[in-house]
Write a protein that holds these residues in place. Structure first.
Motif, short mmCIF file in Angstrom:
data_model
loop_
_atom_site.label_atom_id
_atom_site.label_comp_id
_atom_site.label_asym_id
_atom_site.label_seq_id
_atom_site.Cartn_x
_atom_site.Cartn_y
_atom_site.Cartn_z
N HIS A 28 -3.32 -15.70 2.45
CA HIS A 28 -2.50 -16.07 1.28
C HIS A 28 -2.45 -14.96 0.24
O HIS A 28 -1.46 -14.82 -0.49
CB HIS A 28 -3.06 -17.32 0.61
N GLN A 29 -3.54 -14.18 0.16
CA GLN A 29 -3.61 -13.18 -0.90
C GLN A 29 -2.61 -12.05 -0.69
O GLN A 29 -2.21 -11.39 -1.65
CB GLN A 29 -5.04 -12.66 -1.02
N ALA A 30 -2.19 -11.83 0.55
CA ALA A 30 -1.13 -10.84 0.78
C ALA A 30 0.17 -11.30 0.15
O ALA A 30 0.91 -10.51 -0.45
CB ALA A 30 -0.95 -10.62 2.28
N ILE A 31 0.45 -12.60 0.25
CA ILE A 31 1.64 -13.17 -0.37
C ILE A 31 1.52 -13.15 -1.89
O ILE A 31 2.44 -12.72 -2.61
CB ILE A 31 1.86 -14.62 0.11
N LEU A 32 0.38 -13.60 -2.39
CA LEU A 32 0.22 -13.74 -3.83
C LEU A 32 0.14 -12.39 -4.54
O LEU A 32 0.65 -12.25 -5.65
CB LEU A 32 -1.01 -14.59 -4.14
N PHE A 33 -0.47 -11.40 -3.90
CA PHE A 33 -0.50 -10.08 -4.52
C PHE A 33 0.91 -9.50 -4.58
O PHE A 33 1.31 -8.88 -5.57
CB PHE A 33 -1.42 -9.13 -3.75
N ARG A 34 1.67 -9.73 -3.54
CA ARG A 34 3.07 -9.28 -3.51
C ARG A 34 3.90 -9.97 -4.59
O ARG A 34 4.74 -9.33 -5.24
CB ARG A 34 3.66 -9.58 -2.13
N GLU A 35 3.64 -11.26 -4.83
CA GLU A 35 4.44 -12.02 -5.78
C GLU A 35 3.98 -11.84 -7.22
O GLU A 35 4.80 -11.76 -8.14
CB GLU A 35 4.38 -13.52 -5.42
N PHE A 36 2.65 -11.79 -7.44
CA PHE A 36 2.12 -11.85 -8.81
C PHE A 36 1.32 -10.63 -9.24
O PHE A 36 0.97 -10.51 -10.41
CB PHE A 36 1.23 -13.09 -8.97
N LYS A 37 0.99 -9.74 -8.30
CA LYS A 37 0.24 -8.52 -8.62
C LYS A 37 -1.09 -8.83 -9.30
O LYS A 37 -1.55 -8.08 -10.17
CB LYS A 37 1.07 -7.57 -9.50
N LYS A 38 -1.72 -9.94 -8.92
CA LYS A 38 -3.03 -10.29 -9.45
C LYS A 38 -4.04 -9.32 -8.83
O LYS A 38 -4.26 -9.31 -7.62
CB LYS A 38 -3.36 -11.73 -9.11
N SER A 39 -4.73 -8.52 -9.66
CA SER A 39 -5.51 -7.39 -9.17
C SER A 39 -6.63 -7.80 -8.22
O SER A 39 -6.90 -7.12 -7.23
CB SER A 39 -6.09 -6.59 -10.34
N TYR A 40 -7.29 -8.93 -8.48
CA TYR A 40 -8.43 -9.28 -7.64
C TYR A 40 -7.98 -9.67 -6.23
O TYR A 40 -8.82 -9.74 -5.31
CB TYR A 40 -9.27 -10.40 -8.28
N MET A 41 -6.70 -9.92 -6.04
CA MET A 41 -6.19 -10.27 -4.71
C MET A 41 -5.83 -9.05 -3.87
O MET A 41 -5.53 -9.18 -2.68
CB MET A 41 -4.98 -11.19 -4.83
N GLN A 42 -5.87 -7.86 -4.47
CA GLN A 42 -5.42 -6.68 -3.73
C GLN A 42 -6.31 -6.37 -2.54
O GLN A 42 -5.81 -6.01 -1.46
CB GLN A 42 -5.36 -5.46 -4.65
N SER A 43 -7.63 -6.52 -2.70
CA SER A 43 -8.51 -6.20 -1.57
C SER A 43 -8.27 -7.16 -0.41
O SER A 43 -8.27 -6.73 0.76
CB SER A 43 -9.98 -6.24 -2.01
N GLY A 44 -8.07 -8.45 -0.70
CA GLY A 44 -7.77 -9.40 0.35
C GLY A 44 -6.45 -9.10 1.02
O GLY A 44 -6.31 -9.22 2.25
N SER A 45 -5.47 -8.70 0.21
CA SER A 45 -4.16 -8.33 0.74
C SER A 45 -4.26 -7.10 1.64
O SER A 45 -3.75 -7.08 2.76
CB SER A 45 -3.19 -8.07 -0.41
N ASP A 46 -4.94 -6.06 1.15
CA ASP A 46 -5.10 -4.83 1.93
C ASP A 46 -5.84 -5.10 3.24
O ASP A 46 -5.49 -4.55 4.30
CB ASP A 46 -5.86 -3.78 1.12
N ASN A 47 -6.86 -5.93 3.16
CA ASN A 47 -7.64 -6.25 4.36
C ASN A 47 -6.78 -6.94 5.41
O ASN A 47 -6.85 -6.61 6.61
CB ASN A 47 -8.83 -7.13 3.98
N PHE A 48 -5.96 -7.88 4.98
CA PHE A 48 -5.07 -8.59 5.89
C PHE A 48 -4.07 -7.62 6.54
O PHE A 48 -3.89 -7.61 7.76
CB PHE A 48 -4.34 -9.69 5.13
#
Length: 223
Positions: free
Chosen positions: A176-196
């Motif tokens: 989910h964090q890949a979607i949410l970082f893309r939509e909201f740029k919430k910084s703490y989600m970037q590592s989860g997004s990058d990992n995915f």
């Protein structure tokens, strides 16, 4: 209540695609489901979105798929759609505190909302973060990601879209964090997004992140 064949076929297709992807990657998974209590469904007919109700009534009352990657246990997946009874279990509800409910706090479209009712957890994929929907009718049954700080993020998906995207993500934990970082740029989600984004093609060679985001864009609710 009548079975919606279109919804059922979509759920079946998403499930089959997930199982095929795990099999192709040589990953063993656990899959659990329960029988539906039709009387319970009828009692709460008006409190659940139509496609989620169809899922419970005609596909599966709960759906738990869990897997670990043999080469690296840090890579794992979990999709844990609770049985319908758990959505109305008092101990599982998040009681809303009116203006203290924090929604999409970085998007400036919503901040603190005066919501009534509860947040019902649907996907209990990990202990500390969940996905579900608000009982408040103003939230239109959109599915929201609840993080460990009890902030809520609009995934802009209904249930059938959520289930399809979760299966396309092979239910990789925190996809989910890949979607949410893309939509909201919430910084703490970037590592989860990058990992995915980095890990998925290594585990599933046929996975393409551009196709995944294109699928999300096609499923995203417009309102």
């Amino acid at each position: 209540m009548e079975k919606n064949e279109e919804y059922w076929l979509k759920f079946k297709s998403s499930h089959s695609n997930l199982m095929d992807a795990l099999d192709d990657a040589g990953i063993e998974s656990e899959l659990l489901s329960k029988k539906i209590d039709t009387h319970f469904v009828e009692q709460h007919y008006s409190e659940i979105e139509a496609d989620l109700l169809q899922f419970y009534a005609f596909f599966s009352n709960g759906y738990h798929c869990y897997w670990k990657y043999d080469h690296d246990a840090d890579h794992n997946g979990s999709l844990n759609i609770w049985p319908i009874e758990e959505l109305f279990n008092e101990k599982n509800l998040v009681q809303l505190d009116g203006e203290e409910t924090r929604v999409n706090v970085d998007a400036n479209t919503k901040h603190k909302l005066n919501l009534k009712g509860v947040f019902r957890k649907v996907d209990y994929f990990v202990d500390e973060e969940h996905v579900g929907f608000f009982s408040d009718p103003s939230m239109k049954f959109h599915f929201y990601y609840m993080d460990s700080d009890q902030e809520f993020w609009d995934l802009k998906l209904d249930f059938k879209g959520y289930f399809e995207l979760a299966c396309a993500a092979r239910c990789y934990t925190y996809w989910h964090q890949a979607i949410l970082f893309r939509e909201f740029k919430k910084s703490y989600m970037q590592s989860g997004s990058d990992n995915f984004i980095e890990s998925m093609p290594q585990i599933f060679p046929d996975f393409k992140i551009d196709d995944f985001f294109s699928l999300y864009d096609s499923l995203k609710l417009k309102d």
